[in-house]
Enzyme design. Structure first.
Site, mmCIF file in Angstrom:
data_model
loop_
_atom_site.group_PDB
_atom_site.id
_atom_site.type_symbol
_atom_site.label_atom_id
_atom_site.label_comp_id
_atom_site.label_asym_id
_atom_site.label_seq_id
_atom_site.Cartn_x
_atom_site.Cartn_y
_atom_site.Cartn_z
ATOM 1 N N GLU A 1 30.431 33.945 46.629
ATOM 2 C CA GLU A 1 29.307 33.716 45.722
ATOM 3 C C GLU A 1 29.842 33.654 44.296
ATOM 4 O OE1 GLU A 1 26.493 36.946 45.499
ATOM 5 O OE2 GLU A 1 24.838 35.545 45.741
ATOM 6 N N CYS B 1 20.676 34.101 44.059
ATOM 7 C CA CYS B 1 21.113 34.399 45.425
ATOM 8 C C CYS B 1 20.818 33.219 46.344
ATOM 9 C CB CYS B 1 20.394 35.651 45.919
ATOM 10 S SG CYS B 1 18.609 35.542 45.752
ATOM 11 N N GLU C 1 18.103 43.088 49.971
ATOM 12 C CA GLU C 1 18.117 41.643 49.682
ATOM 13 C C GLU C 1 19.419 41.376 48.948
ATOM 14 O OE1 GLU C 1 15.965 39.431 50.619
ATOM 15 O OE2 GLU C 1 14.226 40.625 51.180
ATOM 16 N N GLY D 1 20.556 43.044 45.208
ATOM 17 C CA GLY D 1 21.781 42.902 44.416
ATOM 18 C C GLY D 1 22.897 42.399 45.301
ATOM 19 N N SER D 2 24.118 42.754 44.941
ATOM 20 C CA SER D 2 25.270 42.232 45.673
ATOM 21 C C SER D 2 25.419 42.923 47.025
ATOM 22 C CB SER D 2 26.535 42.452 44.842
ATOM 23 O OG SER D 2 26.716 43.836 44.640
ATOM 24 N N GLU E 1 28.102 44.089 48.168
ATOM 25 C CA GLU E 1 28.990 45.241 48.016
ATOM 26 C C GLU E 1 28.188 46.484 47.651
ATOM 27 O OE1 GLU E 1 29.556 42.119 46.881
ATOM 28 O OE2 GLU E 1 31.011 41.840 48.493
ATOM 29 N N VAL E 2 27.339 46.391 46.631
ATOM 30 C CA VAL E 2 26.529 47.563 46.239
ATOM 31 C C VAL E 2 25.480 47.845 47.322
ATOM 32 C CG1 VAL E 2 25.016 48.558 44.476
ATOM 33 C CG2 VAL E 2 26.967 47.165 43.782
ATOM 34 N N GLY E 3 25.026 46.805 48.009
ATOM 35 C CA GLY E 3 24.085 47.004 49.118
ATOM 36 C C GLY E 3 24.647 47.958 50.158
HETATM 37 P P1 NAD Z 1 24.835 44.354 41.593
HETATM 38 O O1 NAD Z 1 24.858 44.698 43.023
HETATM 39 O O2 NAD Z 1 26.061 44.525 40.799
HETATM 40 O O3 NAD Z 1 23.706 45.217 40.841
HETATM 41 C C1 NAD Z 1 22.388 45.254 41.310
HETATM 42 C C2 NAD Z 1 21.746 46.567 40.889
HETATM 43 O O4 NAD Z 1 22.424 47.636 41.524
HETATM 44 C C3 NAD Z 1 21.807 46.845 39.396
HETATM 45 O O5 NAD Z 1 20.590 47.429 38.990
HETATM 46 C C4 NAD Z 1 22.939 47.857 39.287
HETATM 47 O O6 NAD Z 1 22.816 48.698 38.172
HETATM 48 C C5 NAD Z 1 22.747 48.630 40.571
HETATM 49 N N1 NAD Z 1 23.926 49.360 41.027
HETATM 50 C C6 NAD Z 1 25.224 49.077 40.813
HETATM 51 N N2 NAD Z 1 26.011 50.025 41.374
HETATM 52 C C7 NAD Z 1 25.188 50.919 41.969
HETATM 53 C C8 NAD Z 1 25.394 52.115 42.715
HETATM 54 N N3 NAD Z 1 26.622 52.578 42.959
HETATM 55 N N4 NAD Z 1 24.330 52.781 43.175
HETATM 56 C C9 NAD Z 1 23.079 52.322 42.955
HETATM 57 N N5 NAD Z 1 22.819 51.207 42.236
HETATM 58 C C10 NAD Z 1 23.861 50.501 41.752
HETATM 59 O O7 NAD Z 1 24.302 42.866 41.544
HETATM 60 P P2 NAD Z 1 24.084 41.962 40.266
HETATM 61 O O8 NAD Z 1 25.415 41.476 39.840
HETATM 62 O O9 NAD Z 1 23.227 42.616 39.267
HETATM 63 O O10 NAD Z 1 23.209 40.790 40.879
HETATM 64 C C11 NAD Z 1 23.750 39.734 41.503
HETATM 65 C C12 NAD Z 1 23.699 39.891 43.005
HETATM 66 O O11 NAD Z 1 22.357 40.099 43.433
HETATM 67 C C13 NAD Z 1 24.163 38.647 43.708
HETATM 68 O O12 NAD Z 1 24.966 38.967 44.805
HETATM 69 C C14 NAD Z 1 22.861 38.012 44.167
HETATM 70 O O13 NAD Z 1 23.013 37.144 45.253
HETATM 71 C C15 NAD Z 1 22.052 39.208 44.489
HETATM 72 N N6 NAD Z 1 20.605 38.893 44.496
HETATM 73 C C16 NAD Z 1 19.965 38.847 45.697
HETATM 74 C C17 NAD Z 1 18.627 38.514 45.745
HETATM 75 C C18 NAD Z 1 17.897 38.454 47.057
HETATM 76 O O14 NAD Z 1 16.683 38.529 47.039
HETATM 77 N N7 NAD Z 1 18.575 38.334 48.186
HETATM 78 C C19 NAD Z 1 17.926 38.242 44.559
HETATM 79 C C20 NAD Z 1 18.611 38.295 43.365
HETATM 80 C C21 NAD Z 1 19.963 38.635 43.346
#
Ligand code: NAD
Length: 494
Positions: A386, A286, A251, A229-230, A232-234
């Site tokens: 992004e 991503c 990732e 995911g993002s 920030e949440v990472g």
């Molecule tokens: P996001 O980080 O907002 O959400 C990703 C997941 O995290 C969702 O399931 C969400 O419910 C969960 N989440 C949110 N807050 C959380 C918390 N406090 N604790 C635990 N889980 C939480 O990202 P998004 O907007 O869904 O996806 C887009 C992002 O993902 C982009 O930055 C994109 O680049 C990235 N991405 C990366 C890859 C990769 O393999 N590098 C692949 C796809 C997407």
């Protein structure tokens, strides 16, 4: 041919191979284009996560003891089941997420390949041994236990496979949380999983990030966290792992450079690559190649062809196979992308094409944005952040060292592309780029087994490859003496 989506009216948590009755709140899954109600989905919290982790923990001893050959056979059966359901799952994702059905079919092709790849990897993931005086030193790989996995909405079929396949291949059990914008194909995958794996091996807890996601990352029964995911949440997930001292693989986001050298062959193919890199996934990838560095000598030719190509793209409904670009996943995403377009204009980037919303008849709920190209500088916000929409920044270059510094001059380091006819230039430039994947003369060239992961703020760890199994296992040494000997043996040396 009409495809029956065969959806349930509602989906609770999937635990022990069954959907649980919904006890708390739900959220609706809507067609991203038409707004049609597709199903209700449980908003899982700590109660459901507890139940899922308990099921995964109970299943773990038998699963880790299951011969790798049998785990591999089950992964192959899952691949076959996804293949039989590929069109249905592709249509479901097209409606739930709003991406074209042509692309979502490709997602599930990737997923099928992942299940097959990790079936093979399961039986070839070996430790090592070497003789020592009067015995052996053995290094063996052992699964962690229950893996807590969290995925985003953009490519749900691929993301579920990237997480589930290596974890179970290595002998772990799984609790996976799909994204609230894209739960349905993962929950439908659960129905296929129920026919393949023993109960408790794979459990799914749909819900919101701050509820189900936070409960999963904090759960004391989870031995390993894997997040996509993002960035920030990472960071939040990484902090949760640090509190409990469990390993975390990440990732995250990207802002990838795509570099055109003046000696590139087949300029039309280069332009096609550049367009695909920016528009695949409607830009919500991503890996998107969102910064196109074009050398001065070929700049006008490349940019003219690119602009003409972007103008020809047909924006339309996700479910129409002739659509070139469909809508974004949500209103929030649409607002965010338009906000970046405004920012590009206000910071002085030149809008070469696009920039506006498109209305698609019958899909008024959707958020369709014109394919957009800016002529920009690398220090502008649109080239640094992004955007996650079909917005490309083209950057002119003539000095190699300046271009390399700018290509690396972002906080991310996920992927990079480059086009040149010089092997030496290609290999030297690949060495200079701070990116987990470099594609030479073909963007998104994701052959199975290519290590996929980020440098810098794009992540920690690699998926999609044999080494991924190392992320899902401890390395344990077992030192064997043929009979009781002296303690603390060390070779004497000279
Ligand atoms: P996001 O980080 O907002 O959400 C990703 C997941 O995290 C969702 O399931 C969400 O419910 C969960 N989440 C949110 N807050 C959380 C918390 N406090 N604790 C635990 N889980 C939480 O990202 P998004 O907007 O869904 O996806 C887009 C992002 O993902 C982009 O930055 C994109 O680049 C990235 N991405 C990366 C890859 C990769 O393999 N590098 C692949 C796809 C997407």
């Amino acid at each position: 041919m009409t495809i029956d989506l065969d959806l349930r009216a509602s989906y609770g948590a999937f635990v022990d191979n069954e959907f649980q009755p919904i006890e708390g709140a739900t959220f609706p899954a809507l067609d991203a284009g038409t707004g049609e109600h597709l199903a209700d989905v449980a908003r899982c919290g700590s109660r459901e996560v507890d139940a899922a982790v308990a099921a995964a923990a109970a299943a773990f001893p038998a699963w880790r003891a299951t011969p790798a050959e049998d785990r591999a056979a089950m992964l192959l059966r899952l691949a076959d089941a996804v293949e039989r359901n590929q069109s249905r799952l592709a249509l479901l994702d097209a409606r739930d997420v709003g991406r074209t059905v042509t692309e979502t079919a490709l997602d599930h092709r990737f997923a099928i390949n992942q299940y097959r790849y990790f079936a093979a990897a399961a039986v070839t993931h070996e430790g090592w041994a070497r003789p020592i005086p009067n015995g052996y030193l053995v290094a063996k790989r052992e699964p962690y236990g229950v893996c807590g996995q969290i995925i985003p909405w953009n490519v749900p079929g691929i993301m579920a496979a990237f997480k589930i396949a290596p974890a179970v291949a290595a002998g772990n059990t799984v609790v996976l949380k799909p994204d609230e914008n894209a739960s349905l194909s993962t929950l439908e995958l659960a129905r296929l999983i129920a026919d393949v794996f023993p109960p408790g091996v794979v459990n799914i807890v749909p819900g919101l990030g701050e509820e189900a996601g936070a409960a999963l990352t904090a759960h004391p029964g989870v031995a390993k966290l894997a997040f996509t995911g993002s960035s920030e949440v990472g960071r939040t997930v990484s902090a949760a792992g640090a509190r409990r001292l469990v390993p975390v693989s990440l990732e995250l986001g990207g802002k990838s450079p795509n570099i055109v050298f003046p000696d590139a062959d087949r300029i039309d193919a280069v332009v096609d690559n550049a367009a695909f890199a920016a528009m695949y996934c409607n830009g919500q990838s991503c890996l998107a190649g969102t910064r196109l560095f074009v050398h001065d000598d070929v700049y006008d030719t490349v940019v003219d062809k690119l602009v003409a190509g972007f103008r020809r793209v047909r924006v339309g409904p996700a479910t129409d196979p002739t659509t070139g670009l469909s809508g974004l996943v949500s209103e929030e995403q649409g607002r965010k992308v338009l906000g970046y377009i405004d920012k590009g204009v206000s910071e002085g980037a030149t809008l070469l094409t696009g920039g506006g919303r498109v209305e698609v008849a019958g899909h008024e709920h959707g958020h369709f944005i014109e394919p957009t190209i800016f002529e920009a500088r690398n220090d502008m916000t649109i080239a640094q952040e992004e955007i996650f929409g079909p917005v490309l920044s083209v950057i002119r270059w003539d000095d190699y060292e300046t271009m390399i510094a700018e290509a690396n001059g972002v906080r991310y380091g996920l992927a990079a592309g480059l086009y040149t006819s010089s092997l030496r230039n290609a290999m030297e430039t690949a060495d200079r780029l701070e990116a987990g994947s470099v594609w030479i003369n073909s963007y998104f060239n994701l052959a199975s087994g290519a290590p996929f992961g980020g440098f810098k703020e794009s992540g920690i760890g690699s998926e999609y490859c044999h080494e991924t199994l190392n992320m899902y296992t401890h390395l344990k040494s077992v030192t064997v003496q043929n009979e009781p000997g002296d303690p603390f043996f060390l070779p004497a040396g000279d």
